[in-house]
Design a protein around this motif. Structure first.
Motif, mmCIF file in Angstrom:
data_model
loop_
_atom_site.group_PDB
_atom_site.id
_atom_site.type_symbol
_atom_site.label_atom_id
_atom_site.label_comp_id
_atom_site.label_asym_id
_atom_site.label_seq_id
_atom_site.Cartn_x
_atom_site.Cartn_y
_atom_site.Cartn_z
ATOM 1 N N GLU A 12 -21.415 8.007 89.384
ATOM 2 C CA GLU A 12 -20.552 7.095 88.978
ATOM 3 C C GLU A 12 -19.282 7.517 88.509
ATOM 4 O O GLU A 12 -18.925 8.607 88.186
ATOM 5 C CB GLU A 12 -21.372 6.255 87.849
ATOM 6 C CG GLU A 12 -21.344 6.972 86.655
ATOM 7 C CD GLU A 12 -22.116 6.176 85.582
ATOM 8 O OE1 GLU A 12 -21.870 4.907 85.269
ATOM 9 O OE2 GLU A 12 -23.128 6.708 84.774
ATOM 10 N N SER A 13 -18.534 6.413 88.049
ATOM 11 C CA SER A 13 -17.092 6.549 87.288
ATOM 12 C C SER A 13 -17.092 7.610 86.338
ATOM 13 O O SER A 13 -18.038 7.439 85.315
ATOM 14 C CB SER A 13 -16.466 5.201 87.034
ATOM 15 O OG SER A 13 -15.208 5.432 86.785
ATOM 16 N N GLY A 14 -16.210 8.538 86.341
ATOM 17 C CA GLY A 14 -16.426 9.519 85.012
ATOM 18 C C GLY A 14 -17.505 10.561 85.257
ATOM 19 O O GLY A 14 -17.572 11.429 83.950
ATOM 20 N N SER A 15 -18.129 10.737 86.181
ATOM 21 C CA SER A 15 -19.364 11.831 86.256
ATOM 22 C C SER A 15 -18.942 13.016 86.419
ATOM 23 O O SER A 15 -19.789 14.135 86.495
ATOM 24 C CB SER A 15 -20.389 11.255 87.376
ATOM 25 O OG SER A 15 -19.944 11.114 88.468
ATOM 26 N N SER B 88 -14.065 13.989 90.665
ATOM 27 C CA SER B 88 -12.801 14.450 90.971
ATOM 28 C C SER B 88 -12.439 15.719 90.375
ATOM 29 O O SER B 88 -11.609 16.464 91.054
ATOM 30 C CB SER B 88 -11.775 13.434 90.651
ATOM 31 O OG SER B 88 -12.133 12.209 91.441
ATOM 32 N N GLN C 42 -7.827 9.307 97.184
ATOM 33 C CA GLN C 42 -8.056 7.862 97.403
ATOM 34 C C GLN C 42 -7.008 6.829 97.721
ATOM 35 O O GLN C 42 -6.900 6.267 98.692
ATOM 36 C CB GLN C 42 -8.828 7.212 95.949
ATOM 37 C CG GLN C 42 -8.611 5.975 96.033
ATOM 38 C CD GLN C 42 -9.726 5.495 94.946
ATOM 39 O OE1 GLN C 42 -9.815 6.184 93.836
ATOM 40 N NE2 GLN C 42 -10.228 4.220 94.858
ATOM 41 N N GLU D 212 -12.903 9.919 97.649
ATOM 42 C CA GLU D 212 -12.980 8.534 97.797
ATOM 43 C C GLU D 212 -11.741 8.173 99.017
ATOM 44 O O GLU D 212 -11.022 7.168 98.763
ATOM 45 C CB GLU D 212 -12.411 8.076 96.502
ATOM 46 C CG GLU D 212 -13.402 8.367 95.313
ATOM 47 C CD GLU D 212 -14.701 7.524 95.127
ATOM 48 O OE1 GLU D 212 -14.854 6.649 96.069
ATOM 49 O OE2 GLU D 212 -15.291 7.717 94.249
ATOM 50 N N SER E 48 -12.298 4.539 100.131
ATOM 51 C CA SER E 48 -12.539 3.416 99.094
ATOM 52 C C SER E 48 -11.501 2.260 99.305
ATOM 53 O O SER E 48 -11.961 0.908 99.224
ATOM 54 C CB SER E 48 -12.586 3.845 97.758
ATOM 55 O OG SER E 48 -12.991 4.987 97.458
ATOM 56 N N HIS F 264 -18.628 7.327 95.337
ATOM 57 C CA HIS F 264 -19.435 6.519 94.245
ATOM 58 C C HIS F 264 -20.482 5.788 94.972
ATOM 59 O O HIS F 264 -21.121 5.385 94.610
ATOM 60 C CB HIS F 264 -18.689 5.613 93.089
ATOM 61 C CG HIS F 264 -17.898 4.730 93.832
ATOM 62 N ND1 HIS F 264 -16.644 4.975 94.090
ATOM 63 C CD2 HIS F 264 -18.119 3.455 94.180
ATOM 64 C CE1 HIS F 264 -16.202 4.067 94.653
ATOM 65 N NE2 HIS F 264 -17.021 2.900 94.486
ATOM 66 N N TRP G 170 -25.589 2.028 88.599
ATOM 67 C CA TRP G 170 -25.627 3.230 87.742
ATOM 68 C C TRP G 170 -26.292 2.728 86.456
ATOM 69 O O TRP G 170 -27.229 3.544 85.539
ATOM 70 C CB TRP G 170 -24.177 3.415 87.415
ATOM 71 C CG TRP G 170 -23.693 3.680 88.564
ATOM 72 C CD1 TRP G 170 -22.638 2.777 88.964
ATOM 73 C CD2 TRP G 170 -23.448 4.648 89.534
ATOM 74 N NE1 TRP G 170 -21.914 3.464 90.238
ATOM 75 C CE2 TRP G 170 -22.610 4.612 90.816
ATOM 76 C CE3 TRP G 170 -24.224 5.749 89.762
ATOM 77 C CZ2 TRP G 170 -22.508 5.408 91.786
ATOM 78 C CZ3 TRP G 170 -24.176 6.845 90.640
ATOM 79 C CH2 TRP G 170 -23.247 6.428 91.753
#
Ligand SMILES: Nc1ncnc2c1ncn2[C@@H]1O[C@H](COP(=O)(O)OP(=O)(O)OP(=O)(O)O)[C@@H](O)[C@H]1O
Ligand SMILES: [Mg+2]
Length: 310
Positions: A42-45, A48, A93, A176, A179, A208, A260
């Protein structure tokens, strides 16, 4: 071949940079030639951040990233670094951010020429650029000389891949990259990645989106709060997930926007002991125990956040 060995990243945040933020925790994985490894979370995992460390855009805090057995962090000197980027490139991205809107798109190729091929003749160079562009399924006549706003996101993304292909690239970090593309262009770019894989390119595919992960990858790495929750052959992970987080994610795929949080909630009700802390080996001596092998090349991380309650 790219290898990450217990790689961690701690950012310093807060007013005086005093607070540690554990963005990546003890991640170990390999990307062999001709294989796509999906990094899903998920975002922040920390996806990147891993890609950026591989591309040396940010240093690792601990652990080692090696390419063909050489520690990437130790590449000192301009030539060594250039040698690395000849083989390892990233695409991100937002393709628009990689192009300067006031120049024709050709400029991204010209910059490469200045850095890597100063001695190459004009004719050779033009031929090499055209080859790269054709390899990604674009017509050079249709895209060269145009400005970024005159091309679609998918065309720009493919141009960036073409740019990487102009080098002797062996590993692509794709963060990404689809996306922002519409559905049909997505498939084009995914199929392109499949073709490049068949030619021996290793790809670290950051996303994600669980569905995309199954479509392209040989190995799936599920990242949760910077640590590997589960990793294994993609079919194996999707067909028989062993971590409650992965199970929660896959169970709720049709309801993607809630996945998530739902998967995290499932962890609270997870039944069965965590394999990391209930196996014969127990936690290792060096800090938190890493993922344990539960099947051939199939690894599962601790069920809890940092360490299991004993
Ligand atoms: N330069 C930075 N300085 C401080 N913290 C950072 C920095 N870059 C990322 N972080 C933090 O590290 C964590 C991981 O970020 P990262 O960008 O790797 O996540 P991600 O999985 O790529 O997320 P997304 O899906 O949103 O792109 C986040 O908590 C983020 O806020
Ligand atoms: Mg990211």
């Amino acid at each position: 071949m790219l290898t990450l060995d217990r790689v961690s990243k701690v950012y310093r945040v807060g007013t005086f940079g005093t607070q540690p933020l554990n963005a990546v925790r003890d991640v170990s994985l390999t990307v062999p030639p001709g294989a796509v490894v999906s990094l899903i979370g998920e975002s922040g995992s920390g996806k990147s951040t891993i890609g950026r460390m591989v591309l040396r855009l940010t240093p690792v805090t601990s652990g080692a990233i090696t390419f063909d057995g050489r520690n990437v962090a130790g590449l000192s000197g301009h030539r060594a670094r250039k040698g690395y980027y000849r083989h390892v490139q990233g695409v991100f991205q937002d393709p628009f951010s990689s192009f300067n809107p006031i120049f024709p798109v050709d400029r991204v190729f010209e910059m490469l020429r200045g850095a890597y091929f100063p001695g190459v003749s004009d004719a050779e160079w033009r031929a090499s650029v055209r080859r790269g562009i054709e390899r990604v399924g674009l017509d050079p006549g249709q895209v060269l000389g145009r400005y970024p706003h005159q091309l679609s996101g998918g065309q720009l993304q493919r141009l960036l891949i073409a740019r990487a292909l102009t080098l002797d690239i062996r590993l692509l970090v794709a963060d990404e990259i689809i996306s922002m593309l519409d559905a049909s262009t997505r498939i084009d770019v995914l199929n392109l990645l499949g073709d490049l894989r068949a030619e021996g390119l290793g790809i670290l595919f950051v996303t994600h989106d669980l569905a995309l992960g199954t479509y392209v990858s040989d190995t799936t790495v599920i990242l949760r709060r910077g640590a590997v929750a589960e990793m294994g052959p993609t079919r194996q992970v999707y067909a028989s997930p062993r971590h409650p987080y992965t199970r929660g994610l896959l169970a709720s795929v049709p309801r993607m926007h809630r996945t998530w949080a739902e998967a995290d909630a499932d962890l609270d009700t997870a039944v069965g002991p965590c394999p990391v802390h209930s196996g014969p080996a127990g936690p290792g001596p060096a800090g938190p125990a890493g993922p344990v092998e539960v099947g051939p090349d199939h690894f599962v991380g601790c069920f809890s956040d940092d360490a299991c309650p004993e």
